[in-house]
Design an enzyme around this catalytic site. Structure first.
Site, PDB file in Angstrom:
ATOM      1  N   ASP A  56     -14.125  17.938  23.433  1.00 30.07           N
ATOM      2  CA  ASP A  56     -14.758  17.187  24.523  1.00 30.07           C
ATOM      3  C   ASP A  56     -15.710  18.045  25.356  1.00 30.07           C
ATOM      4  O   ASP A  56     -16.471  17.535  26.171  1.00 30.07           O
ATOM      5  CB  ASP A  56     -13.686  16.584  25.440  1.00 30.07           C
ATOM      6  CG  ASP A  56     -12.901  15.483  24.740  1.00 30.07           C
ATOM      7  OD1 ASP A  56     -13.408  14.932  23.743  1.00 30.07           O
ATOM      8  OD2 ASP A  56     -11.784  15.186  25.184  1.00 30.07           O
ATOM      9  N   ARG A  62     -19.263  12.024  29.560  1.00 28.30           N
ATOM     10  CA  ARG A  62     -19.541  13.458  29.374  1.00 28.30           C
ATOM     11  C   ARG A  62     -21.024  13.737  29.131  1.00 28.30           C
ATOM     12  O   ARG A  62     -21.499  14.829  29.399  1.00 28.30           O
ATOM     13  CB  ARG A  62     -18.672  14.025  28.259  1.00 28.30           C
ATOM     14  CG  ARG A  62     -17.179  13.873  28.582  1.00 28.30           C
ATOM     15  CD  ARG A  62     -16.306  14.784  27.758  1.00 28.30           C
ATOM     16  NE  ARG A  62     -14.980  14.224  27.591  1.00 28.30           N
ATOM     17  CZ  ARG A  62     -14.014  14.250  28.510  1.00 28.30           C
ATOM     18  NH1 ARG A  62     -14.225  14.805  29.674  1.00 28.30           N
ATOM     19  NH2 ARG A  62     -12.839  13.701  28.254  1.00 28.30           N
ATOM     20  N   ARG A 119      -0.578   9.427  28.725  1.00 30.67           N
ATOM     21  CA  ARG A 119       0.723   9.534  28.054  1.00 30.67           C
ATOM     22  C   ARG A 119       1.880   9.335  29.033  1.00 30.67           C
ATOM     23  O   ARG A 119       2.899   8.731  28.699  1.00 30.67           O
ATOM     24  CB  ARG A 119       0.835  10.901  27.365  1.00 30.67           C
ATOM     25  CG  ARG A 119      -0.033  10.960  26.098  1.00 30.67           C
ATOM     26  CD  ARG A 119      -0.464  12.369  25.797  1.00 30.67           C
ATOM     27  NE  ARG A 119      -1.124  12.521  24.507  1.00 30.67           N
ATOM     28  CZ  ARG A 119      -2.430  12.287  24.286  1.00 30.67           C
ATOM     29  NH1 ARG A 119      -3.204  11.845  25.263  1.00 30.67           N
ATOM     30  NH2 ARG A 119      -2.953  12.458  23.089  1.00 30.67           N
ATOM     31  N   ARG A 142     -15.914   1.985  17.728  1.00 29.67           N
ATOM     32  CA  ARG A 142     -15.126   3.195  17.419  1.00 29.67           C
ATOM     33  C   ARG A 142     -14.201   2.938  16.228  1.00 29.67           C
ATOM     34  O   ARG A 142     -13.554   1.903  16.153  1.00 29.67           O
ATOM     35  CB  ARG A 142     -14.305   3.623  18.652  1.00 29.67           C
ATOM     36  CG  ARG A 142     -15.120   3.713  19.911  1.00 29.67           C
ATOM     37  CD  ARG A 142     -15.536   5.051  20.384  1.00 29.67           C
ATOM     38  NE  ARG A 142     -14.770   6.204  20.140  1.00 29.67           N
ATOM     39  CZ  ARG A 142     -14.130   6.913  21.069  1.00 29.67           C
ATOM     40  NH1 ARG A 142     -14.117   6.492  22.317  1.00 29.67           N
ATOM     41  NH2 ARG A 142     -13.525   8.029  20.750  1.00 29.67           N
TER      42      ARG A 142
HETATM   43  C1  S3P Z   1      -7.729  12.597  23.182  1.00 36.86           C
HETATM   44  C2  S3P Z   1      -7.989  13.115  21.941  1.00 36.86           C
HETATM   45  C3  S3P Z   1      -9.338  13.468  21.475  1.00 36.86           C
HETATM   46  C4  S3P Z   1     -10.309  13.592  22.643  1.00 36.86           C
HETATM   47  C5  S3P Z   1     -10.195  12.449  23.605  1.00 36.86           C
HETATM   48  C6  S3P Z   1      -8.790  12.385  24.184  1.00 36.86           C
HETATM   49  C7  S3P Z   1      -6.345  12.264  23.532  1.00 36.86           C
HETATM   50  O1  S3P Z   1      -9.807  12.453  20.613  1.00 36.86           O
HETATM   51  O2  S3P Z   1     -11.629  13.685  22.155  1.00 36.86           O
HETATM   52  O3  S3P Z   1     -11.117  12.581  24.663  1.00 36.86           O
HETATM   53  O4  S3P Z   1      -6.044  12.056  24.725  1.00 36.86           O
HETATM   54  O5  S3P Z   1      -5.515  12.203  22.614  1.00 36.86           O
HETATM   55  P1  S3P Z   1      -9.456  12.399  19.040  1.00 36.86           P
HETATM   56  O6  S3P Z   1      -8.032  12.124  18.871  1.00 36.86           O
HETATM   57  O7  S3P Z   1     -10.315  11.281  18.511  1.00 36.86           O
HETATM   58  O8  S3P Z   1      -9.848  13.741  18.503  1.00 36.86           O
END
Ligand code: S3P
Length: 431
Positions: free
Chosen positions: A311, A386, A24, A119
């Site tokens: 996660d 992971r 971000r 995905r």
């Molecule tokens: C993340 C959100 C999660 C997480 C991923 C990182 C993020 O995914 O599992 O490792 O940085 O916004 P989802 O938005 O699919 O829940």
């Protein structure tokens, strides 16, 4: 009592910077006017995908002395990419970038490696098209993603799933829309985008489960300090909790309330954990100390706790194997669509050690009285960082050498995990 294991793990360590926050910061720094310096960022394959994509929009980004330095003249200086934006293994880059591109009113194609091409992306297409965007997917759900230049309007959107990636894609698009956007979450997902956007000067407010974003890119570059990633710390926390004699302190880890479900679980099972908050302005962070303790209780993880530790479920499953009783993980259907189907990968790989599960569509039960042994066949990575790290911890606990088909995906989030574990390793004197 004589320790059953040859090694124990003791000491103080920092884990790499938070992956979600680093992604971000790179994106927001690119959309902002001026210089953004990111301190202690995660430098990993996933982050390089975000950096390369933003560079293709015309932003100058350099790695200087382990800092990421971004120089941008704001959105007016950005340009449409001339080639496909490649996102590798990174779901966060893929989904957030789609929102950024839609908001900027650019044409672009986004694609990643073969895991990304499996995905689901319908989840971002639906809200972005409600805003007026044109998003074409492959076989209706997958990358490559084709985004066509269209002007956007603000919307009110009730999130059907807890997903910070979907929420963030909408927020980024909302910056370039006409009129405000409201997002209503059922279960709250990680809120790094909201916090950081406010810091960069955006007009965004959170009230309970509702986020309101007012359009406008009046963002100014800043200095961002990235705390350690609790999702990486999780592997060392479980290592300390299950190996007799261990005592590990992880310093400067993110303690954001939307991510601290693992701490809740450690407390639930009666683990020896101490948390020292050092900062609670902006992104909270502090130190976590975990010591080995016998007779841990089993856990139940479900409902709104799931997004706070989504996660961590692979490594928490290893923890569950070493508690006294049946542990339960449900309401975690999202695990089916992570880097791999993690319900399948976690249970299949741990079954190689004799682990016993009841498996459901949305989770599993880790049964009582596990009859564990050394793995009897080669382990598989499923191209999932992971899963590999879960198997590293499991093989250490089982006093076994790691025999796995591939470890290259450690570069996604914690490239040096093996070195870090080695630095904490202390031989036990049996006499
Ligand atoms: C993340 C959100 C999660 C997480 C991923 C990182 C993020 O995914 O599992 O490792 O940085 O916004 P989802 O938005 O699919 O829940």
């Amino acid at each position: 009592m004589i320790d059953k294991y040859k090694k124990r793990f003791r000491g103080t360590i920092e884990v790499p910077g938070d992956k979600s926050i680093t992604h971000r910061a790179v994106m927001l720094g690119s959309l902002s006017k001026g210089t953004t310096t990111i301190y202690r960022p995660l430098i990993s394959d996933d982050i390089l995908m975000t950096i390369d994509s933003m560079k293709q929009l015309g932003v100058s980004i350099e790695l200087i002395d382990e800092k990421i330095v971004i120089k941008s003249n704001g959105v007016e200086s950005l340009r449409e990419p001339s080639t496909i934006l490649y996102t590798g293994n990174s779901g966060t880059t893929t989904r957030l970038l789609t929102g950024v591109i839609a908001g900027l009113n650019f044409n672009a194609t986004i694609n990643g490696d073969e895991t990304i091409q499996k995905r689901p992306m319908q989840r971002i297409k639906t809200p972005l098209e409600l805003m007026g965007a044109s998003i074409e997917l492959t076989r209706e759900n997958f990358p490559p993603i084709n985004i066509k230049r269209k002007s956007l309007n603000g919307i009110t959107y009730h999130m059907p799933i807890a997903s910070a990636q979907v929420k963030s894609a909408i927020i980024f698009a909302a910056l370039g829309a006409k009129g405000p956007t409201r997002i209503i979450e059922k279960d709250i997902s990680r809120d790094h985008t909201e916090r950081m956007l406010e810091d960069f000067g955006a007009n965004i407010h959170t009230d309970g489960n509702t986020i309101t974003v007012h359009p406008g890119y009046n963002l100014l570059g800043k200095e961002v300090a990235v705390p350690g990633d609790i999702s990486s710390a999780a592997f060392l926390m479980v290592l300390a909790a299950i190996i007799p004699g261990s005592d590990i302190t992880i310093e400067n880890v993110s303690l954001n309330k939307t991510r601290d479900g693992i701490i809740t679980v450690f407390k639930m099972i009666g683990a020896d954990i101490k948390v020292l908050e050092r900062n609670n302005a902006g992104e909270p962070y502090g130190d976590i100390r975990v010591k080995y303790k016998e007779n841990l209780k089993p856990f139940i993880i479900d409902g709104p706790l799931i997004p706070k530790l989504i996660d961590e479920i692979p490594i928490l499953t290893v923890l569950g194997l070493f508690t006294n009783g049946k542990s339960i993980i449900r309401d975690a259907h999202e695990l089916r669509v992570k880097e791999t189907d993690r319900i399948l990968a976690v249970t299949r790989e741990l079954e190689k050690f004799g682990a016993d599960f009841n498996i459901y569509d949305d989770g599993f039960e880790i049964l009582e009285n596990q009859n564990l042994q050394k793995a009897n066949e080669q382990l598989k990575s499923y191209s999932d960082h992971r899963i590999i790290m879960m198997l590293i911890i499991m093989t250490i606990k089982m006093n076994q050498r790691l025999n796995i088909d591939d470890t290259s995906h450690l570069n996604v989030s914690y490239p040096n995990i093996l070195k870090d574990i080695e630095s904490l390793e202390k031989e036990v004197d049996y006499e």
